[in-house]
Design an enzyme around this catalytic site. Structure first.
Site, PDB file in Angstrom:
ATOM      1  N   ASP A 329       0.867  -1.181   0.000  1.00 33.53           N
ATOM      2  CA  ASP A 329       0.000   0.000   0.000  1.00 33.53           C
ATOM      3  C   ASP A 329       0.898   1.223   0.000  1.00 33.53           C
ATOM      4  OD1 ASP A 329      -2.358  -1.498   0.372  1.00 33.53           O
ATOM      5  OD2 ASP A 329      -1.942  -1.683   2.498  1.00 33.53           O
ATOM      6  N   LYS A 427     -15.490  22.303  -0.996  1.00 29.66           N
ATOM      7  CA  LYS A 427     -14.162  21.780  -1.325  1.00 29.66           C
ATOM      8  C   LYS A 427     -14.332  20.317  -1.754  1.00 29.66           C
ATOM      9  CE  LYS A 427     -12.328  19.750   2.940  1.00 29.66           C
ATOM     10  NZ  LYS A 427     -13.480  19.508   3.780  1.00 29.66           N
ATOM     11  N   ASP A 604      -4.469  -3.754   5.596  1.00 28.51           N
ATOM     12  CA  ASP A 604      -4.946  -3.374   6.930  1.00 28.51           C
ATOM     13  C   ASP A 604      -6.446  -3.594   7.117  1.00 28.51           C
ATOM     14  OD1 ASP A 604      -5.755  -1.397   5.247  1.00 28.51           O
ATOM     15  OD2 ASP A 604      -4.498   0.179   6.087  1.00 28.51           O
TER      16      ASP A 604
END
Lengths: 882, 281
Positions: A329, A427, A604
């Protein structure tokens, strides 16, 4: 066609249910047919059977036969010590089985962790009435009532909802909630907004849904099934040990049978020949090998723990050393997972002309909060808030309404009173925000956001991405107090584009060096990230992961590619996977494994678990990982740091090298154990070494020195070599030749010399038959045993390296060697000079002059090996020095 | 091989209705007539009969909507005896039957109704195990193949019709024993190397599929058949598995295990177990 494509009436028709839910009788029938809604363990070999398997492999069967014959002999010829031998062989069988099982055993707790993720009770409609039932009783066709805070018990098609959002983090790894709706959706079912998957959580609103899959047939159950069933297969070391034991077992059996037949031909008694055959087998079999390998792996795993790596199965220690590809990752592993604002940019001549407003949006359209002096929230929002504070933004605001971020809109908006006037602050992902902007602000003025300015904005966006930044676009709009803002679609329109904020998750400082190490060590690194391709490529370039033109494969393309295309892409030098989700990892791992690579993969999330299980080495993150990932993995990174993986690989390679060193050491003593038996049969001399004495060496004196060899420091060039080839044998011809044809014969000479030295000084003549309990005979066998052990003391120094001189390595660089030698000598003294040792091993005390002569042989072995190494260094390349 | 008359057995269980949907789609693609049959056993609860009749009528309406010629048959007696009689009398080519919970809980090959029908009917039988109601039209069909295949032509015909019925992609999958030697243990072969070892029967089956212009992908993997098939279906998110009925007897199943039974237990998607009878027709 899937359930997500259907309209309301079609859903009921397909699931044979109605908006009143199922009646109780039908629910009971379906429960009986579909089974309970829960995570089930897949059928595995019971623990007891797995343990029993350790007693039935080829070598164990051989030893069982030897033990049975010994015990039979004790019965037929009592008092000749064969009973003790039988017991000793049985001990070896149990010892080896115990150690092998300990290596391989691993508690499967990943599924237990998954079971805890489903709810216990849920609200459902039965016969038109709301009732709370155990989640295990939910069946396809049930109508569920879901509210904020509920865990979804089964895969459910939403049929009606109000502002409903769920967290799919469990399945997709995305922490942002996603909104749900009941309208039909034509795309991939996993991405469908009208499905609530089992194990996910309702984080807002409420709704109703019809269950279409339960238990192991849900998406969550699929992950559980794969986690419970996929296996990486035998590790390279396990395969090698199987090969070694079979080869040695076959050699031992053939030699035993061959010399038994020769003995019969030359007229020795059946009993003598039988004793000989058992002796040959016992002498050939390296009884101490498996315990030594296990203990050596255990020591290495302790060393790794000091380097932030927890190893869950011992065998993984060595597997690490053989890794040829790491699928990693990006966020948190290659980078720090701490966002900082790296750059702001807006259109016009002054790229920082709108900074004040950009930071205002960053601060006020933000859910990060300060608690106990610490800012908490999403890493991106924390970075924006920090930056706004350090920029001392003048504007303050009071939030009136929020339209939270979701995966479809890819933006967040708030209606906030800024300096007394209500404003829309937005945003989000540039492609999402730019699409709803009508104007842009340049030099303090709002101008029409025409195509030319849009192209300029796109260029600016691309430039920031090429620097490896995660880019957010910010926009505002003044809100008329009379304007009715009912939903996000109505509010998020006609905005004024302010500019971009580029955020960076800085690479960990130690990663670049670790990647260089991997490159030198021939290990490929494949980055699998959810980030955009340009961002991923920029980060990869910055840390040295890609040098030439890398192949970048995006999640969408990945799903469309056939295995063959993917195989071709993966065979290219540098590959990066972007816009990927954890569900894609398993396919990458599978293809790499099919191509013969030895794969380490990091993960994970819950849905990383199958890939973690399938990889040769599954690596879970200790800081950010879920319990399921940690349980499914072979090792846990305590600091989530990529550099720790590389350290562990280096340690794993050292372990393999050290195992070869102590195999050389252990196998060297086989020759001096075999030669006395050959001499006994061929030259009709008294037996120079008894079987109990052989066992004293194999599972006594050899063990601790061999373990000390297991603690040798890695060679300096260990990470300069390519990963070892799967075809490379642990026990190869050069190693066998060195042990059997060079070191072993010197030890055998020492043993036979010691034996005959005692006999000749005691007046023995060729052809004399000595009683088994005569002192002269006992002393002679003792001298033979002592010679083997003394030369093994010298051999331990010889075996510390295949080609380096001990004077280069340093005599005292591995202090455990001296502890091993001390143990060896103490055991020898016990065997030679104590009544208990004498009785147990059939020995008698010998005089000082014998030790002196044997020491000369030890020195000879040491000198001969130093000469061999010098020749090897001068004339041979690396591979042929053993 | 052409299927002209197809029968599907309905009962009170929802699985039988889903199995009948497969039969209907299949019949539509094959241009066959569909018989929807409910056999009421003596002592059957009235409520169950009503549920089954309602399901049969729903299926009849669907068949009408799909333009498939359809008959409803209500019989009384032992299901095997009655269905066998209908098959013989009306010359049925293929029967679709849903497996029941008991087929999974009990050992499938030791005397369940599905087993009786599969063994006792003189026509081809497709046993349907329904586990997932969300994948209505299977788009990805996994077809595990043994090294030695009988009835290759009919199997290929069945797959071709099914693929046409749902416009699905077909993935042929051969699980082979891992290659082992005494001294070297298990040998690793790449997919290309495995492909070169494709058994002759599978090649013949592929030819049959090609003849029917059914596009397919193929893959070989070493391992234990039952487990590897269900893992493959889960990994690649297949919607349906179609495999041949086991030819292993009771003793063989008890001693050596039974891949079909294992897939019945562990399948992550719907499963059709086909017992073909038409040889090279």
């Amino acid at each position: 066609m899937k359930i997500s494509n259907l309209k309301l009436d079609e859903i009921f028709h397909t699931l044979v249910t109605s908006d009143r839910g199922l009646d109780r009788g039908e629910a009971t029938r379906r429960l009986a047919e579909f089974g309970p809604n829960g995570i089930e363990e897949t059928r595995r070999k019971p623990l007891l059977l797995r343990f029993a398997g350790q007693f039935t492999h080829f070598l164990a069967i051989l030893l069982w036969i030897a033990a049975a014959l010994s015990l039979l002999s004790e019965y037929l010829h009592p008092g000749e010590g064969m009973g003790m031998l039988g017991a000793a062989i049985l001990t070896v069988i149990f010892l080896n089985a115990g150690f092998t099982f300990f290596q391989e055993y691993r508690a499967e707790r990943a599924l237990d962790a998954m079971k805890k993720m489903l709810p216990f009770r849920v609200k459902t409609l039965r016969d038109g009435l709301v009732s709370e039932v155990p989640a295990a009783d939910i069946v396809p066709g049930d109508i569920l009532l879901l509210e904020e805070g509920d865990r979804v018990p089964a895969d459910t098609r939403i049929i009606e909802c109000t502002s409903m959002s769920v967290s799919n983090a469990l399945l997709t790894g995305e922490s942002e909630p996603v909104s749900r709706s009941s309208t039909p959706f034509d795309g991939d079912m996993l991405a469908s907004p009208n499905i609530a998957f089992a194990g996910t959580t309702v984080v807002g609103g409420s709704g109703r849904g019809a269950v279409f899959a339960t238990g192991m047939r849900t998406e969550f159950g699929r992950i559980a099934q794969l986690t419970g069933t996929v296996t990486p297969g035998l590790s390279p070391l396990q395969k090698e040990i199987v090969k070694i034991t079979r080869i040695i077992g076959a050699i031992a059996t053939i030699m035993g049978l061959l010399f038994f037949i020769i003995g019969q031909f030359i007229g020795r008694t059946f009993w003598d020949n039988f004793l000989f055959a058992v002796g040959i087998i016992v002498a050939n079999v390296p009884e101490g090998l498996l315990p030594t390998v296990t203990l050596s792996l255990a020591m290495a795993s302790r060393r790794m723990a000091r380097r932030n790596v927890i190893i869950k199965t011992l065998i993984s220690v060595e597997t690490l050393g053989s890794v040829s590809v790491i699928c990693t990752d990006k966020t948190g592993t290659l980078t720090k997972n701490i966002m900082i604002v790296a750059e702001t940019a807006c259109l016009g001549n002054d790229p920082h002309g709108n900074d004040e407003w950009l930071h205002t949006v960053g601060m006020l359209c933000n859910n990060a909060r300060e608690l106990d002096g610490e800012i908490r929230g999403d890493p991106t929002e924390i970075a924006l808030l920090r930056e706004a504070r350090s920029a001392r933004v003048r504007h303050g605001g009071l939030r009136i309404r929020e339209f939270p971020f979701d995966a479809e809109r890819k933006r967040m908006s708030t209606i906030t009173t800024v300096d007394g006037a209500p404003m829309m602050l937005t945003k989000g992902a540039p492609e999402s925000v730019l699409a709803i902007c009508r104007e842009c602000r340049i030099g303090g003025r709002n101008v029409t956001f025409d195509n030319a300015l849009r192209s300029e904005a796109d260029r600016l966006y691309g430039m920031l991405m090429d620097r490896g930044l995660r880019v957010l676009a910010c926009a505002i709009r003044s809100i008329d107090s009379a304007e009715a803002v009912t939903n996000s679609a109505a509010a998020e329109r006609d905005l004024t584009f302010l500019g971009f904020i580029g955020l960076e998750d800085p690479p960990r400082p130690e990663v670049a060096a670790a990647i260089r190490k991997c490159r030198a060590g021939g290990i490929r690194i494949i980055m699998i990230t959810g980030d955009a391709t340009r961002t991923a490529l920029a980060v990869a370039k910055r840390i040295g992961l890609v040098q030439k033109g890398a192949v970048a494969i995006e999640g969408g393309n990945f799903e469309r590619m056939s295995d063959g295309d993917l195989r071709t892409a993966l065979s290219e030098g540098e590959v990066i996977f972007s816009r990927m989700t954890p569900k894609h990892k398993l396919r990458v791992v599978n293809i790499l494994k099919e191509e013969g690579e030895r794969v380490a993969v990091t993960g994970d999330g819950v849905n990383d678990a199958p890939a973690l299980k399938r990889a040769d080495i599954g690596i879970a993150m200790g800081l950010s990982g879920t319990d399921v990932a940690r349980e499914a993995a072979d090792m846990i990174l305590l600091d989530d740091n990529f550099a720790s993986i590389v350290n562990a690989i280096e340690e794993g390679r050292a372990v393999y090298e050290n195992i070869r060193k102590f195999i050389s050491y252990i196998f060297s003593s086989n020759i001096p154990e075999i030669v006395p038996y050959l001499a006994f049969v061929l030259f009709r001399i008294p037996l120079p070494l008894t079987i109990m004495q052989i066992l004293a060496v194999d599972i006594g004196t050899d063990m601790l020195p061999a373990l000390a060899l297991g603690a040798e420091k890695p060679s300096p060039d260990l990470m300069q070599r390519p990963p070892r080839s799967p075809r490379e044998r642990l026990l190869n011809l050069p190693l066998l030749a060195r042990a059997y044809l060079f070191l072993g014969p010197i030890e055998a000479m020492a043993g036979m010399f010691g034996f005959f030295f005692i006999l000749s000084t005691g007046g023995w003549q060729w052809g004399d038959v000595l009683p088994a309990h005569s002192t002269l005979y006992l002393q002679a066998t003792t001298a033979c045993l002592a010679a083997i052990i003394i030369t093994q003391v010298a051999n331990i120094f010889a075996c510390r390296s295949f080609r380096e001189s001990i004077f280069t390595l340093g005599f005292f660089s591995n202090k455990m060697i001296f502890a091993g030698i001390l143990s060896e000598i103490l055991i020898l003294l016990f065997i030679v000079y104590t009544p208990a040792g004498n009785a147990l091993f059939g020995t008698a005390p010998i005089f000082g002059n014998v030790w002196f002569i044997l020491a000369l042989f030890a020195l000879s072995l040491f000198a001969a090996e130093e000469i061999r190494k010098a020749i090897a260094r001068r004339y041979c390349s690396g591979g042929a020095v053993e | 091989m052409r299927y002209q008359r197809i029968l599907t057995a309905i009962n009170e269980h929802v699985q039988s209705e889903i199995a009948a949907r497969y039969a209907l789609q299949f019949a539509a693609a094959a241009g066959a007539c569909l018989d929807i049959c409910f056999v009421e056993e003596p002592g059957h609860q009235t409520e169950h009969g009503q549920i089954a009749r309602a399901a049969a009528e729903r299926m009849q309406n669907r068949a009408k909507a799909a333009g498939v010629p359809c008959r409803l048959l209500y019989e009384r007696g032992d299901p095997l005896t009655e269905i066998r009689r209908i098959v013989k009398t009306d010359v049925v080519d293929l029967v679709f039957v849903a497996t029941r919970g008991e087929d999974v809980k009990r050992r499938f090959y030791t005397g369940t109704m599905a087993r009786r029908l599969s063994r006792g009917l003189p026509c081809s039988v497709a046993l349907v195990r329904v586990v997932h109601l969300g994948r209505i039209h299977p788009k990805e069909i996994l077809v595990p193949l043994k090294s030695r295949l009988s009835h290759a032509a009919e199997r290929a015909a069945f797959i071709a019709v099914l693929s046409r019925a749902f416009d699905s992609r077909v993935h042929l999958f051969h699980v082979t024993r891992p290659l082992r030697t005494f001294f070297h243990g298990e040998m690793h072969l790449t997919p290309l190397e495995w492909d070169q070892r494709l058994p002759a029967d599978i090649s013949r089956f592929i030819e049959e599929l090609n003849r029917r212009r059914t596009a397919h992908e193929r893959r070989l993997a070493p391992g234990v058949a039952g487990r590897v098939i269900s893992v493959e279906a889960a990994v690649r998110r297949h919607d349906l598995i179609v495999m041949g009925a086991s030819e292993r007897g009771r003793a063989g199943s008890l001693l050596r295990g039974n891949p079909v039974e294992q897939v019945l237990r562990e399948t992550p998607c719907d499963l059709i177990v086909l017992k073909p009878v038409h040889e090279n027709q």
